[in-house]
Design a protein around this motif. Structure first.
Motif, mmCIF file in Angstrom:
data_model
loop_
_atom_site.group_PDB
_atom_site.id
_atom_site.type_symbol
_atom_site.label_atom_id
_atom_site.label_comp_id
_atom_site.label_asym_id
_atom_site.label_seq_id
_atom_site.Cartn_x
_atom_site.Cartn_y
_atom_site.Cartn_z
ATOM 1 N N ARG A 184 -2.103 -24.690 12.575
ATOM 2 C CA ARG A 184 -3.359 -24.089 10.984
ATOM 3 C C ARG A 184 -3.489 -22.727 12.556
ATOM 4 N N PHE A 185 -3.013 -22.546 13.283
ATOM 5 C CA PHE A 185 -4.137 -21.070 14.213
ATOM 6 C C PHE A 185 -2.865 -20.722 13.932
ATOM 7 N N PHE A 186 -1.359 -20.923 14.485
ATOM 8 C CA PHE A 186 -0.430 -19.867 14.129
ATOM 9 C C PHE A 186 0.148 -19.727 12.926
ATOM 10 N N LEU A 187 -0.347 -20.483 12.183
ATOM 11 C CA LEU A 187 0.470 -19.850 10.396
ATOM 12 C C LEU A 187 -0.770 -18.819 10.330
ATOM 13 N N SER A 188 -1.694 -18.833 10.274
ATOM 14 C CA SER A 188 -2.524 -17.948 10.362
ATOM 15 C C SER A 188 -1.890 -16.843 11.180
ATOM 16 N N PHE A 189 -1.957 -17.085 11.864
ATOM 17 C CA PHE A 189 -1.980 -16.009 12.334
ATOM 18 C C PHE A 189 -0.179 -14.955 12.814
ATOM 19 N N LEU A 190 0.283 -15.722 12.226
ATOM 20 C CA LEU A 190 1.645 -14.580 11.471
ATOM 21 C C LEU A 190 1.325 -13.918 10.465
ATOM 22 N N ALA A 191 0.250 -15.207 9.881
ATOM 23 C CA ALA A 191 0.602 -14.252 8.274
ATOM 24 C C ALA A 191 -0.462 -13.226 8.227
ATOM 25 N N ILE A 192 -1.281 -13.438 9.782
ATOM 26 C CA ILE A 192 -2.759 -11.981 9.495
ATOM 27 C C ILE A 192 -1.731 -10.673 9.975
ATOM 28 N N TRP A 193 -0.460 -10.914 11.674
ATOM 29 C CA TRP A 193 -0.214 -10.057 11.750
ATOM 30 C C TRP A 193 0.732 -9.323 10.404
ATOM 31 N N THR A 194 2.067 -9.907 10.411
ATOM 32 C CA THR A 194 3.112 -10.139 9.370
ATOM 33 C C THR A 194 2.305 -9.426 7.847
ATOM 34 N N ILE A 195 1.487 -10.190 7.061
ATOM 35 C CA ILE A 195 1.763 -9.913 6.074
ATOM 36 C C ILE A 195 0.122 -8.431 5.967
ATOM 37 N N GLY A 196 -0.439 -8.567 6.934
ATOM 38 C CA GLY A 196 -1.832 -8.351 7.579
ATOM 39 C C GLY A 196 -0.837 -6.496 8.271
ATOM 40 N N GLY A 197 -0.900 -7.258 9.167
ATOM 41 C CA GLY A 197 -0.181 -6.074 9.747
ATOM 42 C C GLY A 197 0.865 -5.052 9.720
ATOM 43 N N ILE A 198 1.625 -4.813 9.156
ATOM 44 C CA ILE A 198 2.993 -4.880 8.792
ATOM 45 C C ILE A 198 3.067 -4.255 7.071
ATOM 46 N N ALA A 199 3.130 -5.289 6.066
ATOM 47 C CA ALA A 199 3.397 -4.868 4.418
ATOM 48 C C ALA A 199 1.838 -4.801 4.580
ATOM 49 N N MET A 200 0.526 -4.682 4.606
ATOM 50 C CA MET A 200 -0.584 -3.692 4.224
ATOM 51 C C MET A 200 -0.566 -2.268 5.242
ATOM 52 N N ALA A 201 -0.458 -2.648 6.375
ATOM 53 C CA ALA A 201 -0.366 -1.240 7.308
ATOM 54 C C ALA A 201 0.471 -0.620 6.211
ATOM 55 N N VAL A 202 1.751 -0.801 6.088
ATOM 56 C CA VAL A 202 2.997 0.320 5.712
ATOM 57 C C VAL A 202 1.989 0.708 3.743
ATOM 58 N N GLY A 203 1.904 -0.225 2.920
ATOM 59 C CA GLY A 203 0.814 -0.399 1.329
ATOM 60 C C GLY A 203 0.030 0.805 1.363
ATOM 61 N N PHE A 204 -1.528 0.610 2.869
ATOM 62 C CA PHE A 204 -2.987 0.976 2.610
ATOM 63 C C PHE A 204 -1.686 2.385 3.711
ATOM 64 N N LEU A 318 -8.859 -11.473 4.961
ATOM 65 C CA LEU A 318 -7.269 -12.124 5.198
ATOM 66 C C LEU A 318 -7.575 -13.211 5.592
ATOM 67 N N ALA A 319 -8.023 -13.404 7.168
ATOM 68 C CA ALA A 319 -8.104 -13.896 7.896
ATOM 69 C C ALA A 319 -9.062 -15.677 7.358
ATOM 70 N N VAL A 320 -10.060 -14.738 6.683
ATOM 71 C CA VAL A 320 -10.396 -16.185 5.424
ATOM 72 C C VAL A 320 -9.435 -16.821 4.641
ATOM 73 N N VAL A 321 -9.214 -15.599 4.036
ATOM 74 C CA VAL A 321 -7.627 -15.979 3.050
ATOM 75 C C VAL A 321 -7.259 -17.349 3.551
ATOM 76 N N PHE A 322 -5.734 -16.635 4.480
ATOM 77 C CA PHE A 322 -5.234 -17.071 5.593
ATOM 78 C C PHE A 322 -5.328 -18.049 6.816
ATOM 79 N N TRP A 323 -6.628 -18.966 6.683
ATOM 80 C CA TRP A 323 -6.827 -19.567 6.830
ATOM 81 C C TRP A 323 -6.901 -20.929 6.372
ATOM 82 N N PHE A 324 -7.619 -20.670 5.055
ATOM 83 C CA PHE A 324 -7.834 -21.641 3.902
ATOM 84 C C PHE A 324 -6.362 -22.058 3.342
ATOM 85 N N LEU A 325 -5.582 -20.825 3.291
ATOM 86 C CA LEU A 325 -4.217 -21.331 3.385
ATOM 87 C C LEU A 325 -3.192 -22.153 4.079
ATOM 88 N N SER A 326 -3.363 -22.051 4.991
ATOM 89 C CA SER A 326 -2.917 -23.102 6.123
ATOM 90 C C SER A 326 -3.716 -24.203 6.466
#
Length: 348
Positions: A184-204, A318-326
């Protein structure tokens, strides 16, 4: 002992996670190559590996010291060999995840540093407006009467940079020592860095208060930066040197570990929130500690001019959402400690 037993190469979550990270790294590398950013050699990966190994060594020391004190061996060298042999299953099982971290973080840094290659920084004015809509003014001004004291600012800057321990020692903790939460931790960890830290960083794409004037010509936060420099004359505010270094790297288009300027979302807040969500399952005391630490990071991200308040708010969500989904993906596994993570006496 055969090779399969030695390295545990079964298609477990850990190895599948490593394969997923390898795909993400390959895709990011291909994108960067299209924009003319070459692979710059193994230096960043070596540095990253050393940091993870040092963190792992330091986390292992208490267990080793306890075993040494309990066993009181005549031959410490022989004892150490026996200890390492007994602990090998823990190291072996954590190895795929540690390798994942070693190869992922430098590539993430290169993608973060390359945001200006992919798009223009156009979101700062909007984020400033959102902050003002929520707080009635710039968020740092709301915090300034409470935290605008040089010694407090200095303390916040120290705490803000201890955050890096979450990336290294914190990740090793979940990879090796609290195995029931690792998926659960590492799925959330990867989602935070890729979706948040890369995709959203570019989008916003945005630079944040500290860089608004030097990069965008926006002097809105000049008074905040003036306060930080004045506070630095009384107590060291270590973020100022780091911000200058980040600015120099950005202007010279240097891509590497720990580099890059983006504001939305805040990885500091997202990761500290993830640790609070996870550490609540470790112990009540750990939950309280990381809850307070998360609050300190959120305040520091604004007060130290790295982020707008909305950056941290979005990141926490974002962290809460990814934690819930993972949790749904991994059946919401609890923080029950598994036997492999426990100390066992060593006979030498």
């Amino acid at each position: 002992m055969n090779t399969v037993t030695l390295f545990n190469v079964r298609p477990t979550f850990d190895w599948l996670f490593l394969a997923l990270v390898a795909i993400v790294v390959a895709v990011c590398g291909a994108i960067l190559s299209v924009y003319g950013v070459p692979f710059d050699g193994p230096a960043s990966y070596v540095v990253n590996a050393v940091l993870y190994l040092i963190s792992w060594f330091l986390l292992e020391l208490p267990s080793y010291g306890m075993a040494l004190r309990t066993s009181r061996p005549e031959s410490p060298l022989a004892f150490t060999g026996t200890y390492l042999k007994q602990r090998w299953p823990i190291y072996r099982d954590a190895l795929p995840l540690v390798i994942s971290l070693i190869v992922f973080m430098p590539m993430f840094s290169k993608m973060k540093a390359g945001v200006s290659l992919f798009t223009q920084y156009t979101w700062d004015a909007t984020l400033i407006a959102w902050d003002r809509a929520i707080f009635g003014t710039d968020a740092w001004l709301v915090l300034q009467p409470i935290f605008g004291i040089p010694i407090v600012t200095s303390a916040l800057s120290v705490a803000y940079h201890t955050w890096v321990l979450l990336i290294y020692a914190g990740s090793i903790f979940f990879a090796a020592y609290w195995r029931s939460l690792r998926q659960r931790f590492f799925l959330s960890f990867l989602a935070i860095w890729t979706i948040g830290g890369i995709a959203m960083a570019v989008g916003f794409a945005s630079v944040g208060p500290a860089f608004a004037e030097p990069l965008l010509g926006n002097p809105t936060f000049a008074p905040q930066m003036a306060y930080l420099r004045e506070a630095n004359e009384h107590w060291p505010v270590m973020v100022l040197d780091v911000q200058e270094t980040l600015l120099a790297w950005h202007r010279s288009e240097q891509f590497g570990l720990g580099r890059g300027i983006t504001a939305m979302p805040s990885m500091h807040v997202a990761l500290s929130m993830l640790f609070w969500l996870a550490m609540r399952h470790v112990s009540k005391a750990a939950g309280w500690f990381f809850g307070i630490f998360n609050a300190v990071i959120f305040v520091g991200s604004i007060h130290l001019a790295y982020h707008y308040a909305v950056d941290g708010i979005v990141s926490a969500i974002l962290a809460v959402v990814f934690w819930f989904l993972s949790g749904l993906i991994t059946d919401g596994r609890s923080g029950r400690r598994e036997p492999a993570g426990k100390f066992q006496s060593v006979q030498a």
